[in-house]
Design a protein around this motif. Structure first.
Motif, short mmCIF file in Angstrom:
data_model
loop_
_atom_site.label_atom_id
_atom_site.label_comp_id
_atom_site.label_asym_id
_atom_site.label_seq_id
_atom_site.Cartn_x
_atom_site.Cartn_y
_atom_site.Cartn_z
N LYS A 48 11.93 -98.76 29.52
CA LYS A 48 10.67 -98.23 30.07
C LYS A 48 9.63 -97.97 29.00
O LYS A 48 8.48 -97.65 29.31
CB LYS A 48 10.94 -96.89 30.79
CG LYS A 48 11.43 -97.02 32.20
CD LYS A 48 11.50 -95.65 32.86
CE LYS A 48 10.18 -94.94 32.98
NZ LYS A 48 9.59 -94.91 34.30
N SER A 135 11.71 -93.48 37.64
CA SER A 135 11.12 -94.56 38.41
C SER A 135 11.16 -95.84 37.57
O SER A 135 10.99 -95.80 36.35
CB SER A 135 9.68 -94.21 38.80
OG SER A 135 8.94 -93.80 37.66
N ASN A 137 9.53 -98.34 36.38
CA ASN A 137 8.26 -98.95 35.94
C ASN A 137 8.10 -98.68 34.45
O ASN A 137 8.67 -97.70 33.95
CB ASN A 137 7.09 -98.31 36.69
CG ASN A 137 7.12 -96.80 36.63
OD1 ASN A 137 7.82 -96.14 37.42
ND2 ASN A 137 6.41 -96.22 35.68
N SER A 143 4.59 -96.53 40.01
CA SER A 143 6.00 -96.62 40.41
C SER A 143 6.22 -97.76 41.41
O SER A 143 5.32 -98.11 42.17
CB SER A 143 6.43 -95.30 41.07
OG SER A 143 6.31 -94.23 40.18
N HIS A 229 -1.44 -91.12 34.36
CA HIS A 229 -0.15 -91.62 34.82
C HIS A 229 -0.49 -92.59 35.94
O HIS A 229 -1.61 -92.64 36.39
CB HIS A 229 0.64 -90.44 35.35
CG HIS A 229 2.13 -90.64 35.33
ND1 HIS A 229 3.00 -89.62 35.20
CD2 HIS A 229 2.89 -91.74 35.40
CE1 HIS A 229 4.24 -90.07 35.21
NE2 HIS A 229 4.20 -91.37 35.34
MG MG Z 1 7.94 -92.01 36.97
#
Ligand code: MG
Ligand code: TXA
Length: 326
Positions: A48, A135, A137, A143, A229
């Protein structure tokens, strides 16, 4: 590239061998690894590109498994789980030493949840270790709510994506912490807004004060609650559409709208989240829409403010973060 299948047996084999597997939950897809295997957990952070100060949620299949991970299984935690689990709720509870500092980023609290997706619940009940799963992503991006979303971005970083169809809730779990006072009351602190709403908690736990943490504050307690985010690769602005449309003239505008298109700018560049007017539908379609806007031929994207009620609070939270660089 990762295989996309519904083969639970293979997912279990890979997880037991310390490999990464992407899994469906009712909220979003998670990037899972054996939480008791440090090398496996490190693979999550690497895939990630996630900083190590950002802790991971542990996923388990039932209350017994959950009890093995936490010290203080308080009455309120028990009641909340009885009410909403399996479901889109995560609790911050004091960890047992079996949970590593790598998972909690050094905190004495661990985030735990029992996800409500038949494939993943079945898998979790067949293994004897919890799954750490953020998540699925890249860090800071939107996400995933479909197997194909995971494949597009992390497909070359894992072997298997377990396909559970489209996520039914569509935004991440509500994260709760507790400050217990006297006489079975205290504070329920919402660290991340989600599908279990403040109104619902107030109604179900009338003796408890329900507080939304970090309301507008810069330094979040849940370290992943950074202001910027869910950031798509397009410049986004969040707010009242009429006001925004007046501000941005002579440029190509795209938009994510709640219930219907507006005639204030080109209609072919607008995505409607919930033609039925339901906030739950908007939540379900939100992250797919934030991905879709990247393909719109426009200079900026306006994100319509949702009604400030129910799950609308959680959707606005995500939309604000998607636009917070602007
Ligand atoms: Mg997340
Ligand atoms: O719905 C969900 O919760 C999804 C699915 C896959 O279960 N998971 C998810 O994980 O959203 P992630 O890592 O993307 O977000 C977890 C959030 C982050 O903001 C993280 O900082 C916070 O939870 N968190 C995790 N462990 C924590 C801890 N021990 N203390 C405080 N915050 C924690």
């Amino acid at each position: 590239m990762a295989k996309i299948s519904t083969d639970i047996e293979e997912a279990i084999r890979l997880l037991q061998a310390g490999e990464l597997v992407a899994l469906p939950t009712e909220t979003v897809y998670g990037l899972a690894a054996n939480a008791f295997n440090a090398d496996a957990v490190l693979k999550i952070f690497a895939a990630k590109n996630r900083p190590h100060f950002n802790p991971l949620i542990l996923h388990v299949g039932n209350i017994e498994q959950l009890k093995n991970l936490v010290e203080d299984f308080s009455a309120i935690a028990k009641e909340i789980l009885a009410k909403y689990s399996p479901g889109p709720i995560t609790l911050l509870l004091k960890k047992k030493s079996i949970v590593s500092d790598l998972v909690t980023a050094g905190s004495e609290f661990v985030a735990v949840r029992i996800p409500n997706h038949p494939l993943t619940l079945d898998l979790l009940n067949r293994i004897d270790f919890p799954l750490a799963a953020p998540s699925a992503n890249p860090f800071g991006y939107v996400s995933p709510t479909k197997a194909s979303h995971v494949e597009q971005q992390l497909g070359d970083k894992l072997e298997l994506i377990l396909d559970g169809g489209e996520c039914q809730v569509g935004i991440e779990s509500t994260i709760l912490g507790f400050e217990t006072g006297e006489f079975g009351s205290g504070q329920i602190i919402i660290h991340r807004l989600g599908n279990i709403t403040p109104e619902q908690l107030k109604q179900d736990f009338p003796n408890w004060e329900v507080i939304i943490a970090n309301d507008g504050k810069e330094r979040p307690i849940a370290p992943g609650q950074l202001k910027s985010h869910y950031a798509p690769a397009k410049t986004c602005y969040w707010g009242n559409i009429e006001k925004l449309a007046k501000q941005y003239v002579n440029i190509k505008i795209g938009a994510i709208m709640f219930q219907a298109k507006t005639n204030l700018f080109a209609e072919d560049k607008q995505i409607v989240l919930a033609p039925d007017g339901k906030l739950e539908t908007a939540a379900k379609n939100l992250f797919a829409a934030l991905r879709e806007i990247e393909n719109l031929d426009c200079d900026i994207v306006l994100l319509e403010e949702m009604p400030h009620q129910g799950i609308g609070l959680a959707i606005n939270d995500r939309l604000k973060r998607a636009s917070s660089n602007n």
